[in-house]
Design a protein around this motif. Structure first.
Motif, PDB file in Angstrom:
ATOM      1  N   ILE A 336       4.545  -2.053  -2.944  1.00 36.14           N
ATOM      2  CA  ILE A 336       3.484  -2.727  -3.685  1.00 36.14           C
ATOM      3  C   ILE A 336       2.684  -3.672  -2.769  1.00 36.14           C
ATOM      4  O   ILE A 336       1.459  -3.765  -2.875  1.00 36.14           O
ATOM      5  CB  ILE A 336       4.068  -3.462  -4.921  1.00 36.14           C
ATOM      6  CG1 ILE A 336       2.954  -3.882  -5.860  1.00 36.14           C
ATOM      7  CG2 ILE A 336       4.952  -4.626  -4.541  1.00 36.14           C
ATOM      8  CD1 ILE A 336       3.445  -4.259  -7.238  1.00 36.14           C
ATOM      9  N   GLU A 337       3.358  -4.321  -1.825  1.00 32.18           N
ATOM     10  CA  GLU A 337       2.660  -5.261  -0.949  1.00 32.18           C
ATOM     11  C   GLU A 337       1.732  -4.523   0.027  1.00 32.18           C
ATOM     12  O   GLU A 337       0.651  -5.000   0.353  1.00 32.18           O
ATOM     13  CB  GLU A 337       3.649  -6.107  -0.135  1.00 32.18           C
ATOM     14  CG  GLU A 337       4.499  -7.071  -0.955  1.00 32.18           C
ATOM     15  CD  GLU A 337       5.725  -6.409  -1.562  1.00 32.18           C
ATOM     16  OE1 GLU A 337       5.945  -5.197  -1.295  1.00 32.18           O
ATOM     17  OE2 GLU A 337       6.446  -7.088  -2.311  1.00 32.18           O
ATOM     18  N   THR A 338       2.202  -3.356   0.504  1.00 30.36           N
ATOM     19  CA  THR A 338       1.376  -2.567   1.416  1.00 30.36           C
ATOM     20  C   THR A 338       0.118  -2.093   0.691  1.00 30.36           C
ATOM     21  O   THR A 338      -0.989  -2.141   1.237  1.00 30.36           O
ATOM     22  CB  THR A 338       2.166  -1.339   1.917  1.00 30.36           C
ATOM     23  OG1 THR A 338       3.418  -1.775   2.405  1.00 30.36           O
ATOM     24  CG2 THR A 338       1.411  -0.614   3.017  1.00 30.36           C
ATOM     25  N   ALA A 339       0.305  -1.644  -0.549  1.00 26.10           N
ATOM     26  CA  ALA A 339      -0.827  -1.155  -1.331  1.00 26.10           C
ATOM     27  C   ALA A 339      -1.851  -2.266  -1.545  1.00 26.10           C
ATOM     28  O   ALA A 339      -3.062  -2.051  -1.396  1.00 26.10           O
ATOM     29  CB  ALA A 339      -0.337  -0.612  -2.674  1.00 26.10           C
ATOM     30  N   ALA A 340      -1.363  -3.463  -1.859  1.00 25.53           N
ATOM     31  CA  ALA A 340      -2.271  -4.589  -2.107  1.00 25.53           C
ATOM     32  C   ALA A 340      -3.022  -4.945  -0.819  1.00 25.53           C
ATOM     33  O   ALA A 340      -4.226  -5.206  -0.838  1.00 25.53           O
ATOM     34  CB  ALA A 340      -1.479  -5.796  -2.613  1.00 25.53           C
ATOM     35  N   TYR A 341      -2.310  -4.934   0.289  1.00 21.73           N
ATOM     36  CA  TYR A 341      -2.935  -5.252   1.582  1.00 21.73           C
ATOM     37  C   TYR A 341      -4.035  -4.237   1.885  1.00 21.73           C
ATOM     38  O   TYR A 341      -5.171  -4.600   2.197  1.00 21.73           O
ATOM     39  CB  TYR A 341      -1.874  -5.230   2.683  1.00 21.73           C
ATOM     40  CG  TYR A 341      -2.354  -5.759   4.024  1.00 21.73           C
ATOM     41  CD1 TYR A 341      -1.915  -6.990   4.506  1.00 21.73           C
ATOM     42  CD2 TYR A 341      -3.251  -5.030   4.800  1.00 21.73           C
ATOM     43  CE1 TYR A 341      -2.358  -7.477   5.734  1.00 21.73           C
ATOM     44  CE2 TYR A 341      -3.697  -5.504   6.015  1.00 21.73           C
ATOM     45  CZ  TYR A 341      -3.245  -6.730   6.483  1.00 21.73           C
ATOM     46  OH  TYR A 341      -3.686  -7.201   7.691  1.00 21.73           O
ATOM     47  N   PHE A 342      -3.669  -2.946   1.750  1.00 17.28           N
ATOM     48  CA  PHE A 342      -4.642  -1.893   2.051  1.00 17.28           C
ATOM     49  C   PHE A 342      -5.886  -2.030   1.180  1.00 17.28           C
ATOM     50  O   PHE A 342      -7.017  -1.956   1.668  1.00 17.28           O
ATOM     51  CB  PHE A 342      -4.013  -0.508   1.866  1.00 17.28           C
ATOM     52  CG  PHE A 342      -5.044   0.585   1.731  1.00 17.28           C
ATOM     53  CD1 PHE A 342      -5.811   0.965   2.830  1.00 17.28           C
ATOM     54  CD2 PHE A 342      -5.272   1.208   0.518  1.00 17.28           C
ATOM     55  CE1 PHE A 342      -6.792   1.944   2.711  1.00 17.28           C
ATOM     56  CE2 PHE A 342      -6.249   2.184   0.387  1.00 17.28           C
ATOM     57  CZ  PHE A 342      -7.010   2.555   1.492  1.00 17.28           C
ATOM     58  N   MET A 359      -2.263   1.654   8.960  1.00 16.04           N
ATOM     59  CA  MET A 359      -1.111   2.488   9.328  1.00 16.04           C
ATOM     60  C   MET A 359      -0.922   2.571  10.841  1.00 16.04           C
ATOM     61  O   MET A 359       0.168   2.871  11.310  1.00 16.04           O
ATOM     62  CB  MET A 359      -1.283   3.898   8.754  1.00 16.04           C
ATOM     63  CG  MET A 359      -1.225   3.892   7.230  1.00 16.04           C
ATOM     64  SD  MET A 359      -1.557   5.508   6.515  1.00 16.04           S
ATOM     65  CE  MET A 359      -0.168   6.446   7.125  1.00 16.04           C
ATOM     66  N   GLY A 360      -1.980   2.298  11.593  1.00 15.41           N
ATOM     67  CA  GLY A 360      -1.883   2.382  13.048  1.00 15.41           C
ATOM     68  C   GLY A 360      -1.540   1.039  13.665  1.00 15.41           C
ATOM     69  O   GLY A 360      -0.373   0.684  13.820  1.00 15.41           O
ATOM     70  N   GLU A 361      -2.588   0.264  13.969  1.00 17.75           N
ATOM     71  CA  GLU A 361      -2.385  -1.006  14.689  1.00 17.75           C
ATOM     72  C   GLU A 361      -1.506  -1.987  13.920  1.00 17.75           C
ATOM     73  O   GLU A 361      -0.607  -2.601  14.482  1.00 17.75           O
ATOM     74  CB  GLU A 361      -3.729  -1.673  14.977  1.00 17.75           C
ATOM     75  CG  GLU A 361      -4.632  -0.881  15.898  1.00 17.75           C
ATOM     76  CD  GLU A 361      -3.999  -0.575  17.245  1.00 17.75           C
ATOM     77  OE1 GLU A 361      -3.609  -1.517  17.954  1.00 17.75           O
ATOM     78  OE2 GLU A 361      -3.884   0.627  17.564  1.00 17.75           O
ATOM     79  N   LEU A 362      -1.784  -2.138  12.599  1.00 21.73           N
ATOM     80  CA  LEU A 362      -1.035  -3.148  11.846  1.00 21.73           C
ATOM     81  C   LEU A 362       0.449  -2.783  11.753  1.00 21.73           C
ATOM     82  O   LEU A 362       1.319  -3.597  12.078  1.00 21.73           O
ATOM     83  CB  LEU A 362      -1.625  -3.333  10.448  1.00 21.73           C
ATOM     84  CG  LEU A 362      -0.902  -4.414   9.643  1.00 21.73           C
ATOM     85  CD1 LEU A 362      -1.267  -5.802  10.154  1.00 21.73           C
ATOM     86  CD2 LEU A 362      -1.189  -4.316   8.162  1.00 21.73           C
ATOM     87  N   PHE A 363       0.765  -1.543  11.294  1.00 22.69           N
ATOM     88  CA  PHE A 363       2.174  -1.137  11.207  1.00 22.69           C
ATOM     89  C   PHE A 363       2.830  -1.243  12.575  1.00 22.69           C
ATOM     90  O   PHE A 363       3.998  -1.606  12.690  1.00 22.69           O
ATOM     91  CB  PHE A 363       2.310   0.299  10.683  1.00 22.69           C
ATOM     92  CG  PHE A 363       2.176   0.424   9.185  1.00 22.69           C
ATOM     93  CD1 PHE A 363       1.756  -0.642   8.407  1.00 22.69           C
ATOM     94  CD2 PHE A 363       2.487   1.622   8.545  1.00 22.69           C
ATOM     95  CE1 PHE A 363       1.629  -0.526   7.021  1.00 22.69           C
ATOM     96  CE2 PHE A 363       2.371   1.746   7.164  1.00 22.69           C
ATOM     97  CZ  PHE A 363       1.933   0.674   6.404  1.00 22.69           C
ATOM     98  N   GLU A 374       3.936  -9.055   4.183  1.00 26.34           N
ATOM     99  CA  GLU A 374       3.539 -10.383   3.679  1.00 26.34           C
ATOM    100  C   GLU A 374       3.510 -11.405   4.807  1.00 26.34           C
ATOM    101  O   GLU A 374       2.817 -12.403   4.730  1.00 26.34           O
ATOM    102  CB  GLU A 374       4.524 -10.909   2.619  1.00 26.34           C
ATOM    103  CG  GLU A 374       4.708 -10.016   1.426  1.00 26.34           C
ATOM    104  CD  GLU A 374       5.977  -9.207   1.545  1.00 26.34           C
ATOM    105  OE1 GLU A 374       5.966  -8.244   2.350  1.00 26.34           O
ATOM    106  OE2 GLU A 374       6.952  -9.516   0.854  1.00 26.34           O
ATOM    107  N   ALA A 375       4.317 -11.149   5.854  1.00 22.94           N
ATOM    108  CA  ALA A 375       4.384 -12.100   6.967  1.00 22.94           C
ATOM    109  C   ALA A 375       3.469 -11.677   8.108  1.00 22.94           C
ATOM    110  O   ALA A 375       3.568 -12.191   9.208  1.00 22.94           O
ATOM    111  CB  ALA A 375       5.832 -12.199   7.458  1.00 22.94           C
ATOM    112  N   SER A 376       2.558 -10.749   7.833  1.00 16.98           N
ATOM    113  CA  SER A 376       1.674 -10.249   8.887  1.00 16.98           C
ATOM    114  C   SER A 376       0.891 -11.386   9.539  1.00 16.98           C
ATOM    115  O   SER A 376       0.363 -12.253   8.848  1.00 16.98           O
ATOM    116  CB  SER A 376       0.684  -9.239   8.296  1.00 16.98           C
ATOM    117  OG  SER A 376      -0.312  -8.959   9.253  1.00 16.98           O
ATOM    118  N   PRO A 377       0.826 -11.368  10.876  1.00 20.37           N
ATOM    119  CA  PRO A 377       0.043 -12.410  11.553  1.00 20.37           C
ATOM    120  C   PRO A 377      -1.452 -12.261  11.279  1.00 20.37           C
ATOM    121  O   PRO A 377      -2.207 -13.206  11.474  1.00 20.37           O
ATOM    122  CB  PRO A 377       0.348 -12.183  13.034  1.00 20.37           C
ATOM    123  CG  PRO A 377       0.812 -10.765  13.132  1.00 20.37           C
ATOM    124  CD  PRO A 377       1.463 -10.449  11.819  1.00 20.37           C
TER     125      PRO A 377
END
Ligand code: ADP
Ligand code: MG
Length: 491
Positions: A336-342, A359-363, A374-377
């Motif tokens: 759910i968090e990935t979907a919201a971010y996208f 899916m590339g740089e961020l993952f 959720e803790a993504s810089p």
């Protein structure tokens, strides 16, 4: 479930099919316990969250927690399952030091949720349907602590009485990979629904894994149940090991006896714990302290209306609305968090570009750093702003990757980084032409070779890009080079 081609493993006497059914214990997300007001917070001081009910003091009376019932119904709806308007709590009697009452309150013959289905995407693009047999509510037990004292064991009752949903699948899985994919989907569903946090390390989700083997398409074999496996990887390992063990026994002329086994994660093997107890060993009977649960169909409808968009629907919408491939849509809708971010990044932008960046740089950076999204810089607004800079040709996709790396380090705004570092893309033809002339002058041999080998144009693009510090607009470089060196035979 429709028949599908058998997945088999090889024995010395031919092929065998693995049959797997999972019983998942999912801890209900609720503030207080199933039949008491004590707190469910994880990690508290031992025995600090224990009411008289949880400690089974004489004369205590359990009172059902309505919110836990609602969470079970919500989960049942998410599993596309039958909600039973009438269900019954029973006492399941057994002795264990962490079970002070001498029985667990559970649902046996009449669970709150009946049959349902979970759709599971497999890594190779196939989708299977796994049947749900039932979901019932029950109390968790306490915990024995064997490592606190050299000669005593201690008991911590903080977990005693916390609500669990036991979600029992049909024996519909045929490989370790399918079982792991099912667990992953179930966990995602529970987290979408907000009914269990799915945290396997803290034990909020654990699986009993039932495994048997049979000849492809033949009658079901005798199963062994591997208790309390607490990670997806261990579930897969336990299945692989157990199936091989059973095949070896049968091929050696032996028979499988139904039993409960333990998975030893250090050795990667299962070993016998006890022969399988039968339901009648528990002397189940309806708990005289608790009335049957009677649910109002109107209440269930209210819960149904409050359900969020679930992973399958979200995946379908991502394909439909954003033109994503089923694979990308499945990955992005998977949590759910990935979907919201996208969606925050894709809003008003090129959705495929947004999907590629997430899916590339961020993952990539999240995996490297071992971080949850959720803790993504880099927050979605910032990644979106970076994509805007590519879209309006302020920077190239290549330079954007460097900017992204700096954003991860410093948390700065992409535009500020581009300005400070002078990374603005050169679209000014004069500057690019000058770089082209310099490259041509320095490489007469390559210019000659280009006449026979038009593919070398790529090398020239690279040289010119390097000369401009990667800041030239690659399309402009391409066009200007062809104009200057062409016409090239594009064969
Ligand atoms: P128990 O409480 O005795 O374990 P349950 O009905 O709660 O029984 O759970 C049985 C589980 O075992 C289910 O998940 C079911 O799918 C699975 N199962 C039943 N028969 C087989 C079999 N032959 N091989 C593998 N799994 C099986
Ligand atoms: Mg069982």
């Amino acid at each position: 479930m429709s028949e599908r081609p058998a997945k088999t493993i090889e024995g010395v006497t031919g092929a065998w099919e693995i049959v797997i059914g999972l019983e998942v214990h999912a801890q209900v997300s609720s503030k207080s316990k199933l039949f008491s007001g004590a707190s469910t917070t994880f990690g508290g001081e031992p025995n600090a969250q224990v009411s008289l009910v949880d400690a089974a003091m004489p004369g205590m009376l359990p009172v059902i927690n309505e919110f836990c019932v609602e969470q079970a119904v919500r989960t049942g709806l998410g599993l596309a399952a039958q909600i039973n308007l009438h269900s019954v709590f029973d006492r399941k009697n057994y002795f264990y030091p962490d079970l002070p009452a001498g029985y667990q309150i559970s649902q046996y013959k009449q669970p709150i949720v009946g049959e349902g289905t979970v759709l599971v995407d497999l890594p190779k693009g196939e989708t299977i349907a796994v049947g749900i047999e039932r979901l019932h509510l029950e109390q968790d037990a306490g915990k024995s602590l064997h490592d606190q004292h050299p000669s005593y064991s201690y008991v911590d009752l903080n977990r005693s009485g916390i609500a669990l949903m036991e979600i029992v699948s049909k024996p519909d899985m045929r490989s370790a990979e399918e079982a792991a994919a099912y667990l992953k989907k179930l966990r995602a569903l529970l987290r979408y629904l907000g009914t269990c946090d799915g945290n396997m390390e803290e034990g909020s989700m654990r699986a009993d894994v039932n495994v048997s083997v049979r000849r492809p398409g033949g009658p079901l074999g005798t199963r062994c149940e591997i208790k309390n496996v607490n990670s997806m990887r261990f579930v897969a390992q336990a299945i692989e090991y157990e199936a091989r063990r059973q095949v070896d026994i049968i091929e050696g002329g032996g028979a499988i006896h139904q039993e409960t086994r333990l998975f030893d994660a250090k050795k990667g093997e299962t070993r016998s714990m006890r022969s399988k107890e039968e339901a009648h060993d528990y002397r189940y009977f309806p708990d005289p302290d608790l009335l049957p649960l009677e649910l109002d169909p109107q209440w269930i409808e209210t819960i149904r209306e409050s359900l969020p968009e679930l992973p399958d629907a979200k995946k379908a919408r991502f394909i439909e609305a954003y033109g994503l491939s089923p694979y990308d849509a499945g990955v992005l809708a998977g949590e759910i968090e990935t979907a919201a971010y996208f969606e925050a990044v894709a809003e008003g932008r090129d959705a495929k570009l947004a999907a590629n960046w997430v899916m590339g740089e961020l993952f990539g950076v999240l995996n490297r750093e071992g971080l949850d999204i959720e803790a993504s810089p880099v927050k979605p607004e910032r990644l979106g702003a970076l994509i805007d800079l590519i879209a309006d040709e302020t920077i190239s996709g290549r330079i954007a990757k460097d900017v992204f790396a700096i954003m991860c380090e410093t948390g700065e705004e992409p535009a500020a980084i581009v300005e400070a570092k002078g990374l603005r893309q050169v679209t000014d033809t004069g500057a690019i032409t000058a770089a082209i002339e310099a490259v041509i002058a320095a490489n007469p041999g390559q210019v000659e070779a280009l006449k026979k080998k038009p593919k070398l144009i790529g090398w020239f693009v690279g040289q010119v890009m390097a000369k401009t510090g990667g800041k030239a607009n690659p399309q402009a470089v391409n066009a200007l080079l062809k104009e200057r060196l062409g016409p090239l035979d594009e064969g």
